[in-house]
Design an enzyme around this catalytic site. Structure first.
Site, PDB file in Angstrom:
ATOM      1  CG  ASP A 283       0.419  -6.686 -22.120  1.00 32.78           C
ATOM      2  OD1 ASP A 283       0.536  -6.611 -23.355  1.00 32.78           O
ATOM      3  OD2 ASP A 283       1.081  -7.480 -21.421  1.00 32.78           O
ATOM      4  CD  GLU A 325      -1.949  -7.897 -25.977  1.00 33.41           C
ATOM      5  OE1 GLU A 325      -1.260  -8.390 -26.888  1.00 33.41           O
ATOM      6  OE2 GLU A 325      -2.049  -8.408 -24.861  1.00 33.41           O
TER       7      GLU A 325
END
Length: 470
Positions: A283, A325
């Site tokens: 992330d 991501e």
């Protein structure tokens, strides 16, 4: 124990005691993998930490040896299978499913009761949205992690996560878990120890005594959430300084120039892998490296971080893939799958954000011309990695329409982005969409859109019309 000639001679002394209880063939497997991936490990660490790399590589290899010795036999068998089929995640028949555990099945044990349903759908890849323990209250949807070593109490325990991973694996379903790299919650132990005055942990973060440096950075930094989290720095009385907080005041950015941060996350990655997690979603990977005079996104050293983490997983747990991501401009997407020196050395998967945007553009405009132009201009992805293609996810949609692509087909990029925002918020006269505007920026005209696929394609409007008829 056989020696791997290209590895540091001192490595044998470090790992011999750890690996000695294993069978000779298992020791040789570890050392053979370590020999193969050592150059990548050292390269990434050297890019990040310079002369300190040689010491850090030994620390990480010692950590890797311990994790390998603790790895379950069944997971080692999966490692072997994936080594023989390194493109396993690229198989065209793989189908992904993303869900919040609490909404899908209440708890991790509840997910086990729905595995048959997932198999009926053909799912082979299950992404459970953030489930590691977040801060209390607002946690940015779980992305403000307070403890990477435990699961949210209402969802279960780490033992439940491990059990679920095994049940899914038995049915051919890979478990995917989020790993937040850029920041931790302000309540994380590292932040608490920084407030307590421990210099080691202050150095985990980017803390400034006054506004001189923050103001210098702010000149070129965008605001991710200008409506409710303006600026990129937050004053904290506990540390007596301005803390870098890209996303929210309660999410403290980490200092990835500090090798101790790398060591912490190496341990977290290997622990999750040994719990049976097969894909780690990295992330906010694009934000991890800061450089004055830039937007501090996608700096070259970002890929060195991934190179190190990938080398470690290839040594200890090659069944694990990494997914970037990176919701970035179309022309910048490919570097997260590996280009140049990083080809075959970084993430195995990345979101095809451009394709997702173009799908919604085609639906609204009822025209494929722009999509053809934009997608054919993207370089071909390396054979070692592939895209995650998707229609919607938990995030809002930013209308990443490139001005040059739009101009090439006779459109204005600005006008087309405005049209899409109007269409999917339901403001366009003939639109049945019911999305919500998110983070309207009056200065640029940028309007992101939030909403489910059902809302954006007009199902809500159709239901309301049907209710009116009946």
């Amino acid at each position: 124990m056989s020696a791997a000639t290209s590895l540091p001679p001192s490595l044998n002394d470090i790992v011999f005691h750890v690996l000695d209880p294993l069978e000779a063939v298992e020791r040789d497997i570890f050392l053979t993998r370590a020999e193969a991936w050592y150059p990548d490990l050292l390269d990434g660490l050297t890019t990040l930490y310079g002369d300190a790399a040689e010491e850090e590589v030994l620390n990480l290899l010692a950590l890797a040896a311990r994790a390998y010795a603790e790895r379950d036999y069944e997971l080692r068998r999966l490692d072997l299978a994936r080594t023989l089929d390194p493109a396993w995640a690229q198989h065209p028949g793989r189908v992904g499913y993303a869900a919040y555990t609490e909404r899908f099945a209440s708890t991790l044990r509840g997910v086990e009761d729905r595995i048959d349903y997932l198999r009926e759908l053909g799912v082979t890849y299950l992404h459970l949205m953030p489930l590691l323990t977040p801060r209390p209250g607002d946690s940015d949807g779980g992305y403000a992690v307070a403890d990477y070593r435990t699961v949210r109490p209402d969802l279960g325990t780490m033992e439940d996560l491990e059990h679920l991973a095994g049940e899914l694996r038995a049915e051919g379903i890979s478990l995917v878990v989020d790993l937040v790299l850029n920041h931790v919650a302000a309540e994380h132990e590292w932040a608490a120890r920084a407030r307590a005055g421990e210099q080691r942990y202050r150095d985990y973060f980017l803390i400034f005594p006054d506004r001189t440096e923050p103001d210098a950075y702010e000149r070129t930094l965008p605001e991710v959430f200008p409506d409710f989290a303006p600026g990129n720095f937050t004053w904290d009385d506990g540390v007596g300084g301005w803390v870098w907080t890209t996303f929210n005041s309660f999410q403290w950015d980490l200092n990835w120039r500090n090798p101790h941060v790398m060591a912490e996350f190496a341990g977290i990655v290997l622990d999750l892998a040994n719990r049976g997690v097969e894909v780690l979603r990295l992330d906010a990977i694009a934000f991890t490296i800061k450089r004055k005079g830039t937007d501090c996104q996608g700096q070259p050293e970002v890929h060195a971080i991934t190179e190190v983490l990938r080398a470690l997983t290839r040594i200890v747990c090659p069944a694990v893939d990494l997914k970037a991501e990176a919701i970035v401009a179309p022309t910048e997407l490919l570097q997260y799958l590996g280009q140049g020196k990083y080809t075959g050395k970084v993430s195995d998967l990345a979101y095809h954000n451009s394709l997702m945007v173009q799908i919604w553009s085609m639906l609204a405009a009822r025209d494929t011309t722009l999509a053809v132009e934009a997608l054919q201009n993207l370089p071909v992805e390396p054979s070692t990695a592939t895209w995650i293609t998707y229609l919607r996810c938990h995030d809002d949609i930013g209308w990443a329409i490139d001005d040059d692509d739009a101009a090439a087909v006779g459109l204005s990029g600005y006008d087309h982005r405005s049209f899409l925002a109007d269409w999917y918020s339901g403001e366009y006269p003939t639109s049945d969409a019911a999305g919500l505007v998110f983070q309207h920026n009056p200065a640029t005209g940028d309007r992101r859109i939030a909403g489910t696929a059902a809302s954006l394609i007009g199902i809500e409007a159709a239901d309301q019309a049907w209710e009116g008829v009946t």
